[in-house]
Motif scaffolding. Structure first.
Motif, short mmCIF file in Angstrom:
data_model
loop_
_atom_site.label_atom_id
_atom_site.label_comp_id
_atom_site.label_asym_id
_atom_site.label_seq_id
_atom_site.Cartn_x
_atom_site.Cartn_y
_atom_site.Cartn_z
N ALA A 125 0.83 -1.20 0.00
CA ALA A 125 0.00 0.00 0.00
C ALA A 125 0.87 1.25 0.00
O ALA A 125 2.07 1.19 0.25
CB ALA A 125 -0.91 -0.02 1.23
N PRO A 126 0.27 2.41 -0.29
CA PRO A 126 1.05 3.65 -0.33
C PRO A 126 1.37 4.17 1.07
O PRO A 126 0.90 5.24 1.49
CB PRO A 126 0.11 4.61 -1.08
CG PRO A 126 -1.27 4.13 -0.76
CD PRO A 126 -1.14 2.62 -0.67
N VAL A 127 2.19 3.42 1.81
CA VAL A 127 2.59 3.81 3.17
C VAL A 127 3.90 4.56 3.09
O VAL A 127 4.88 4.08 2.51
CB VAL A 127 2.72 2.59 4.10
CG1 VAL A 127 3.17 3.03 5.49
CG2 VAL A 127 1.39 1.85 4.19
N LEU A 128 3.94 5.74 3.68
CA LEU A 128 5.11 6.60 3.66
C LEU A 128 5.70 6.71 5.05
O LEU A 128 4.97 6.77 6.04
CB LEU A 128 4.73 8.00 3.15
CG LEU A 128 4.08 8.04 1.76
CD1 LEU A 128 3.58 9.45 1.46
CD2 LEU A 128 5.04 7.56 0.69
N TYR A 129 7.03 6.74 5.12
CA TYR A 129 7.74 6.91 6.38
C TYR A 129 8.58 8.18 6.28
O TYR A 129 8.87 8.67 5.19
CB TYR A 129 8.63 5.71 6.67
CG TYR A 129 7.86 4.43 6.84
CD1 TYR A 129 7.40 4.03 8.10
CD2 TYR A 129 7.58 3.61 5.74
CE1 TYR A 129 6.68 2.85 8.25
CE2 TYR A 129 6.85 2.44 5.89
CZ TYR A 129 6.41 2.06 7.14
OH TYR A 129 5.69 0.91 7.29
N VAL A 152 -0.72 7.28 10.92
CA VAL A 152 -0.76 6.25 11.95
C VAL A 152 0.30 6.60 12.99
O VAL A 152 1.50 6.59 12.70
CB VAL A 152 -0.52 4.85 11.38
CG1 VAL A 152 -0.64 3.80 12.48
CG2 VAL A 152 -1.50 4.56 10.25
N GLY A 153 -0.15 6.93 14.19
CA GLY A 153 0.76 7.30 15.26
C GLY A 153 0.64 8.77 15.60
O GLY A 153 0.77 9.64 14.73
N ALA A 154 0.37 9.06 16.89
CA ALA A 154 0.22 10.44 17.34
C ALA A 154 1.36 10.84 18.26
O ALA A 154 1.16 11.42 19.32
CB ALA A 154 -1.13 10.63 18.05
N HIS A 171 -6.99 16.85 3.90
CA HIS A 171 -7.73 16.27 5.02
C HIS A 171 -6.88 15.18 5.67
O HIS A 171 -6.20 14.42 4.97
CB HIS A 171 -9.06 15.68 4.54
CG HIS A 171 -9.90 16.65 3.77
ND1 HIS A 171 -10.61 17.66 4.35
CD2 HIS A 171 -10.10 16.77 2.42
CE1 HIS A 171 -11.24 18.37 3.43
NE2 HIS A 171 -10.94 17.84 2.24
N VAL A 172 -6.95 15.10 6.99
CA VAL A 172 -6.12 14.10 7.67
C VAL A 172 -6.85 13.48 8.84
O VAL A 172 -7.54 14.16 9.60
CB VAL A 172 -4.78 14.71 8.14
CG1 VAL A 172 -5.00 15.84 9.14
CG2 VAL A 172 -3.87 13.64 8.74
N THR A 173 -6.69 12.17 8.95
CA THR A 173 -7.16 11.41 10.11
C THR A 173 -5.95 10.79 10.78
O THR A 173 -5.10 10.18 10.12
CB THR A 173 -8.13 10.29 9.68
OG1 THR A 173 -9.25 10.86 9.02
CG2 THR A 173 -8.59 9.49 10.89
N VAL A 174 -5.84 10.99 12.09
CA VAL A 174 -4.74 10.43 12.86
C VAL A 174 -5.26 9.24 13.66
O VAL A 174 -6.24 9.37 14.41
CB VAL A 174 -4.12 11.47 13.81
CG1 VAL A 174 -3.05 10.83 14.69
CG2 VAL A 174 -3.51 12.63 13.00
N ALA A 236 -2.94 8.58 0.69
CA ALA A 236 -1.63 8.14 1.18
C ALA A 236 -1.73 7.89 2.67
O ALA A 236 -2.58 8.48 3.36
CB ALA A 236 -0.55 9.17 0.88
N VAL A 237 -0.86 7.02 3.16
CA VAL A 237 -0.79 6.70 4.58
C VAL A 237 0.61 7.05 5.07
O VAL A 237 1.60 6.64 4.46
CB VAL A 237 -1.08 5.21 4.84
CG1 VAL A 237 -1.01 4.90 6.34
CG2 VAL A 237 -2.45 4.83 4.28
N ILE A 238 0.68 7.81 6.16
CA ILE A 238 1.97 8.15 6.77
C ILE A 238 2.07 7.40 8.08
O ILE A 238 1.19 7.51 8.93
CB ILE A 238 2.09 9.67 7.03
CG1 ILE A 238 1.90 10.45 5.72
CG2 ILE A 238 3.42 10.00 7.67
CD1 ILE A 238 1.82 11.96 5.93
N ALA A 239 3.12 6.63 8.24
CA ALA A 239 3.32 5.87 9.47
C ALA A 239 4.38 6.55 10.32
O ALA A 239 5.50 6.77 9.86
CB ALA A 239 3.73 4.44 9.16
#
Length: 412
Positions: A125-129, A152-154, A171-174, A236-239
């Motif tokens: 998946a489009p997971v970004l670090y 993902v991660g606060a 838009h962002v969901t944490v 996109a997903v940011i971890a």
């Protein structure tokens, strides 16, 4: 010891570059080899989640030294050249490709690596670090107006990324597994301040939530499935779920490793000719009487000068600076000095109104009337006064700390 022995530094980030600088500043005229696995010359990482991510600073602002500094100071900078092994008995390291470099003293400044998001579908998946400059650029490219991102991660990285997303009009969901953001870093007393801050800026916060799976191809939108059955659409997903110290080289070489490379107060490892500094070092701190590892800019900035002194034979070299870190989110600038652990303090004393974080306030973590740590939010000039309170180790009247009409105690 090989004939070509000199000072070798593995890790060409901020800590490695500052170590090379410190060796030259302190009068060392011998060979210095600085080895890094990235193609870019040493740069600072805090802007990657702040001004560089938001596009308010260019790449040139990241670099520790100008391009010609390493040549002008006779530092053999090896970029894109990872170290693959250390042979302490032979006093040499091995580079990818087989080249061997001898050392008289070796400094490990290998940093840390983001922890991967291990869920079904995650790898595709489009997971970004966020660790390297290229990571920041990939995330910035995803910050399009009206794009939907899931963070993902606060922790600090996750919240700074969320602030950048909102600044770009996206838009962002944490998603955070704990009940509040920054719970481990600040405790339940101060964590709600940052939850309120992000909600006020339109961030959708999902606490006590975990990712169950991610559907996506890596080249388009994804769907993030939470364990409670919720499905979140994301471009996109940011971890940002923490980082692990890059201590594999040290462990393979037989050095003491426990949540980082274990070093004494002089930043010396269990091998007397090998040192470690920065995010990877778990150092004995004289102020706390125990080993701590701090993943923040200040350690990488200041530890190398002490390591250089010790490498050059100064038996009195000790790293005892008060730990420090900072964060910029929206219109809030936070600076934190000291060290706390969950359950390791008795109370938090606040000076000011935390409900109006933009107007500024101070917070102090106390144990037995002793200040363990202090945080300033939008109050300038407080780092040194807070550090003095932390360092003195003497009882302080909490009522004085809480009263904005009184000056902070100034211990001698």
């Amino acid at each position: 010891m090989p004939e070509s022995a000199g000072m070798v530094i593995v890790g060409a980030g901020l800590a490695g570059a500052k170590a090379a600088q410190a060796l030259r500043t302190q009068g060392y005229g011998g060979r210095i080899v600085l080895v890094g696995d990235e193609p870019s010359r040493p740069y600072q990482r805090p802007p990657l989640s702040k001004e560089y991510l938001q596009g308010t600073a260019g790449r040139d602002a990241l670099f520790v030294h100008p391009e010609g500094w390493y040549r002008n100071h006779d530092v053999d900078l090896r970029l894109g050249s990872a170290a693959t092994a250390i042979h302490p008995r032979r006093h040499e390291i091995v580079l990818r490709g087989g080249e061997r470099i001898g050392y008289a003293k070796l400094l490990l400044a290998t940093g840390a690596t983001p922890r991967p998001l291990r869920v079904p579908g995650g790898p595709g998946a489009p997971v970004l670090y966020l660790r390297r400059v290229e990571d920041s650029e990939r995330i910035r490219a995803a910050l399009l107006p009206d794009a939907r991102l899931v963070v993902v991660g606060a922790g600090w990285i996750g919240l700074e990324a969320a602030a950048a997303v909102r600044a770009a009009g996206a838009h962002v969901t944490v998603v955070e597994s704990a009940e509040l953001p920054l719970l481990r870093a600040l405790g339940p007393e101060m964590a709600p301040v940052f939850a309120h801050l992000h909600r006020a800026h339109g961030v959708d916060l999902r606490f006590a939530a975990e990712v169950a799976a991610i559907e996506g191809t890596g080249r388009g939108p994804a769907t993030v499935h939470l364990t409670d059955g919720t499905a979140l659409d994301a471009d996109a997903v940011i971890a940002g779920i923490g980082a692990a110290p890059n201590a594999g080289l040290a462990a393979d070489a037989g050095l003491a490793v426990e949540d980082g490379i274990v070093v004494d107060a002089s930043l010396r490892t269990s091998d007397p000719d090998i040192y470690a500094a920065g995010d990877v070092a778990r150092a004995l701190h004289p102020l706390y009487g125990k080993h701590i590892r701090v993943e923040h800019w200040a350690g990488a900035r200041h530890q190398p000068a002490v390591a250089a002194r010790a490498m050059l034979g100064d038996g009195a070299a000790v790293y005892d600076r008060v730990p420090f870190f900072y964060s910029d989110q929206y219109d809030v600038a936070m600076e934190f000095s000291g060290h706390i652990e969950p359950g390791g303090y008795d109370e938090v004393v606040v000076r000011g109104d935390t409900g109006r974080a933009g107007d500024g306030f101070l917070a102090f973590w106390l144990a037995g009337d002793r200040v363990l740590a202090g945080m300033s939010v939008n109050v300038r000039g407080m780092v040194k006064p807070i550090e003095r309170l932390v360092r003195c180790g003497k009882p302080v009247n909490p009522a004085i700390l809480a009263d904005p009409g009184l000056p902070l105690p100034r211990p001698e």
